[in-house]
Design a protein around this motif. Structure first.
Motif, mmCIF file in Angstrom:
data_model
loop_
_atom_site.group_PDB
_atom_site.id
_atom_site.type_symbol
_atom_site.label_atom_id
_atom_site.label_comp_id
_atom_site.label_asym_id
_atom_site.label_seq_id
_atom_site.Cartn_x
_atom_site.Cartn_y
_atom_site.Cartn_z
ATOM 1 N N VAL A 174 5.396 13.661 0.432
ATOM 2 C CA VAL A 174 6.228 12.387 0.394
ATOM 3 C C VAL A 174 5.170 11.102 0.276
ATOM 4 C CG1 VAL A 174 7.927 10.786 1.572
ATOM 5 C CG2 VAL A 174 7.868 13.371 1.672
ATOM 6 N N ILE A 175 5.472 10.461 -0.630
ATOM 7 C CA ILE A 175 4.831 9.154 -0.877
ATOM 8 C C ILE A 175 5.550 8.184 -0.388
ATOM 9 C CG2 ILE A 175 3.697 7.351 -2.244
ATOM 10 C CD1 ILE A 175 2.397 10.005 -2.802
ATOM 11 N N TYR A 176 4.823 7.279 0.716
ATOM 12 C CA TYR A 176 5.441 6.207 1.689
ATOM 13 C C TYR A 176 5.018 4.940 1.122
ATOM 14 C CZ TYR A 176 6.145 10.240 5.052
ATOM 15 O OH TYR A 176 6.358 11.346 5.580
ATOM 16 N N ASP A 177 5.947 4.140 0.544
ATOM 17 C CA ASP A 177 5.818 2.986 -0.038
ATOM 18 C C ASP A 177 5.857 1.905 0.916
ATOM 19 O OD1 ASP A 177 4.893 3.656 -2.821
ATOM 20 O OD2 ASP A 177 7.235 4.049 -2.876
ATOM 21 N N LEU A 178 4.820 1.090 1.351
ATOM 22 C CA LEU A 178 4.844 0.055 2.600
ATOM 23 C C LEU A 178 4.502 -1.276 2.069
ATOM 24 C CD1 LEU A 178 3.065 2.842 4.139
ATOM 25 C CD2 LEU A 178 4.461 1.834 5.938
ATOM 26 N N PHE A 179 5.036 -2.277 2.656
ATOM 27 C CA PHE A 179 4.769 -3.581 2.468
ATOM 28 C C PHE A 179 4.644 -4.672 3.611
ATOM 29 C CE2 PHE A 179 9.205 -3.915 2.776
ATOM 30 C CZ PHE A 179 9.592 -5.193 3.107
ATOM 31 N N LEU A 224 0.818 -1.281 -0.079
ATOM 32 C CA LEU A 224 -0.241 -0.037 -0.031
ATOM 33 C C LEU A 224 0.889 1.223 0.027
ATOM 34 C CD1 LEU A 224 0.184 1.267 3.071
ATOM 35 C CD2 LEU A 224 -1.507 -0.401 3.607
ATOM 36 N N GLU A 225 0.167 2.423 -0.199
ATOM 37 C CA GLU A 225 0.890 3.675 -0.227
ATOM 38 C C GLU A 225 0.076 4.510 0.650
ATOM 39 O OE1 GLU A 225 -0.248 2.441 -3.543
ATOM 40 O OE2 GLU A 225 1.519 0.977 -3.530
ATOM 41 N N LYS A 238 -0.617 8.171 8.946
ATOM 42 C CA LYS A 238 -1.287 6.949 8.356
ATOM 43 C C LYS A 238 0.000 6.081 8.273
ATOM 44 C CE LYS A 238 -5.510 8.474 6.061
ATOM 45 N NZ LYS A 238 -5.953 8.332 4.661
ATOM 46 N N MET A 239 1.102 6.441 7.794
ATOM 47 C CA MET A 239 2.107 5.608 7.727
ATOM 48 C C MET A 239 2.549 4.820 8.926
ATOM 49 S SD MET A 239 5.753 5.475 8.261
ATOM 50 C CE MET A 239 6.535 7.140 8.211
ATOM 51 N N LYS A 240 2.714 5.901 9.983
ATOM 52 C CA LYS A 240 3.225 5.342 11.415
ATOM 53 C C LYS A 240 2.076 4.182 12.011
ATOM 54 C CE LYS A 240 5.724 9.371 12.777
ATOM 55 N NZ LYS A 240 5.861 10.556 13.688
ATOM 56 N N HIS A 297 2.866 0.084 12.644
ATOM 57 C CA HIS A 297 2.404 -0.219 13.914
ATOM 58 C C HIS A 297 1.669 -1.521 13.631
ATOM 59 C CE1 HIS A 297 1.176 -0.419 18.091
ATOM 60 N NE2 HIS A 297 -0.328 -0.626 17.685
ATOM 61 N N LEU A 298 0.878 -1.693 12.600
ATOM 62 C CA LEU A 298 0.124 -2.915 12.201
ATOM 63 C C LEU A 298 0.681 -4.029 11.305
ATOM 64 C CD1 LEU A 298 -3.333 -1.014 11.120
ATOM 65 C CD2 LEU A 298 -2.953 -2.400 13.253
ATOM 66 N N GLY A 299 2.325 -3.867 11.430
ATOM 67 C CA GLY A 299 2.971 -4.885 10.820
ATOM 68 C C GLY A 299 3.424 -4.574 9.550
ATOM 69 N N PHE A 300 3.359 -3.522 8.814
ATOM 70 C CA PHE A 300 4.021 -3.228 7.633
ATOM 71 C C PHE A 300 5.440 -2.605 7.867
ATOM 72 C CE2 PHE A 300 -0.272 -3.156 6.423
ATOM 73 C CZ PHE A 300 -0.302 -3.771 4.886
ATOM 74 N N GLN A 301 6.171 -2.769 6.820
ATOM 75 C CA GLN A 301 7.647 -1.939 6.741
ATOM 76 C C GLN A 301 7.730 -1.053 5.519
ATOM 77 O OE1 GLN A 301 10.664 -4.887 7.208
ATOM 78 N NE2 GLN A 301 9.051 -6.439 6.959
ATOM 79 N N LEU A 302 8.354 -0.014 6.024
ATOM 80 C CA LEU A 302 8.408 1.094 4.952
ATOM 81 C C LEU A 302 9.641 0.710 4.039
ATOM 82 C CD1 LEU A 302 8.073 4.049 4.184
ATOM 83 C CD2 LEU A 302 9.655 4.556 5.886
ATOM 84 N N LYS A 303 9.208 0.599 2.676
ATOM 85 C CA LYS A 303 10.015 0.225 1.675
ATOM 86 C C LYS A 303 10.787 1.216 1.291
ATOM 87 C CE LYS A 303 11.915 -2.164 -1.976
ATOM 88 N NZ LYS A 303 12.979 -2.864 -1.610
ATOM 89 N N LYS A 304 9.954 2.577 0.702
ATOM 90 C CA LYS A 304 10.953 3.730 0.539
ATOM 91 C C LYS A 304 10.098 4.986 0.489
ATOM 92 C CE LYS A 304 9.797 3.050 -4.488
ATOM 93 N NZ LYS A 304 10.369 2.679 -5.770
#
Length: 207
Positions: A187-192, A158-159, A165-167, A171-178
């Motif tokens: 800034v667009i935060y890419d998470l997986f 997701l982005e 929201k990123m934080k 907290h819900l188990g995603f990691q910040l990719k870039k």
């Protein structure tokens, strides 16, 4: 209870749009939008386009999630409609700026994974109706999406362009990719989320 929906009603789409326009941490992508009404019109449009190729899930008609995967394709006519209607809502100049900004900041996770033929589930929309904020409904939808990823043994991506929201997602188990920076404060935060490893064992598949 979370269930799959075949479609969204006009009323549901309006509620989704209102939840975005009233959110206390406004999306950075809405800079330059004149007012909440413009935001609502834009979200109504994008939601109508997404429902043509996404799976739709509802949590007791209080919260909604739309997801796509590597096989999902935006119908050509719907893409043309998106451009045309966006131009009417935002103005041609602002729409052109959005397209130019998107091309300048680099490929999204979705594009990279498609090129590498890596299966994925993409959360394209999460919306909780305003009166149910704080009831942890988003967490339930995220948990459901993670269970889908575990079942398919694929990445969940997701982005967001909003730091708050990123934080939450981390907290819900995603990691910040870039991070993809549009402007100094946008800034667009890419998470997986990788179901096989909380440390992200599939990261090297789309470096």
């Amino acid at each position: 209870m979370i269930g799959k929906k075949a479609n969204l009603t006009e009323s549901e789409i309006r509620h989704i749009a209102r939840s975005f326009s009233h959110y206390p941490y406004p999306s950075a992508s809405f800079y330059g939008f004149r007012d909440r009404q413009m935001i609502e019109r834009y979200i109504e449009l994008t939601t109508k386009i997404m429902k043509s190729y996404c799976e739709i899930f509802s949590l007791d008609d209080k919260a909604y999630m739309m997801v796509s995967d590597e096989s999902s394709v935006t119908p050509f006519l719907q893409y043309i409609r998106l451009l045309w209607e966006s131009g009417k809502i935002l103005g041609i100049r602002r729409m052109y700026e959005q397209l130019e900004e998107g091309s300048r900041i680099g490929f999204s996770q979705e594009v990279v994974l498609r090129k590498r033929k890596v299966p994925f589930i993409h959360i394209e929309l999460l919306a909780v109706e305003e009166e149910y904020w704080g009831h942890k409904l988003m967490s339930e939808l995220i948990a459901f999406a993670k269970s889908m990823a575990r079942e398919r043994k694929c990445l969940l991506i997701l982005e967001t362009d909003e730091l708050h929201k990123m934080k939450k997602y981390v907290h819900l188990g995603f990691q910040l990719k870039k991070k993809r920076r549009i402007k100094e404060d946008v800034v667009i935060y890419d998470l997986f989320y990788d179901p096989e490893s909380e440390k992200g064992s599939k990261e090297d598949q789309y470096e």
